[in-house]
Design an enzyme around this catalytic site. Structure first.
Site, short mmCIF file in Angstrom:
data_model
loop_
_atom_site.label_atom_id
_atom_site.label_comp_id
_atom_site.label_asym_id
_atom_site.label_seq_id
_atom_site.Cartn_x
_atom_site.Cartn_y
_atom_site.Cartn_z
N ASN A 20 -6.22 -2.81 1.72
CA ASN A 20 -6.18 -4.27 1.83
C ASN A 20 -7.60 -4.80 1.88
OD1 ASN A 20 -3.39 -4.46 1.94
ND2 ASN A 20 -3.30 -4.57 4.16
N ARG A 43 0.83 -1.21 0.00
CA ARG A 43 0.00 0.00 0.00
C ARG A 43 0.86 1.26 0.00
NH1 ARG A 43 -3.68 -0.79 4.99
NH2 ARG A 43 -1.71 -1.65 5.66
#
Length: 90
Positions: free
Chosen positions: A36, A18
């Site tokens: 996620n 990320r």
């Protein structure tokens, strides 16, 4: 401007994927977000110039050193005027 939703599978959680995606999006001046998913995938919503996004996608496939991308599912989306920056969602 185009917008895409991307589902990324592989070793993409717990490896800085990320943060990698956010830094990459900022370097390309793209807007959107990354998060996620409970099933182990990462979801990305991105929008910007078509040519820039294709370069972004190539880099997403490479991912961070500790990760591994096995599959990317790419869906066309309607651009969102709400997204001005690129963020990590939790």
């Amino acid at each position: 401007m185009i917008a895409l939703r991307i589902y990324i599978s592989g070793i993409v959680q717990g490896v800085g994927y990320r943060a990698f995606t956010k830094r990459l999006a900022h370097s390309y001046a793209l807007s959107g977000w990354v998060r996620n998913l409970p099933d182990g995938r990462v979801e990305v919503f991105v929008q910007g110039d078509k040519d820039v996004i294709w370069d972004f996608l190539k880099q997403l496939w490479e991912g961070p050193t500790a990760g591994r991308v096995d599959r990317m599912e790419i869906l066309k989306e309607v651009p969102s005027h709400e997204e001005r920056d690129f963020t990590i969602r939790y």
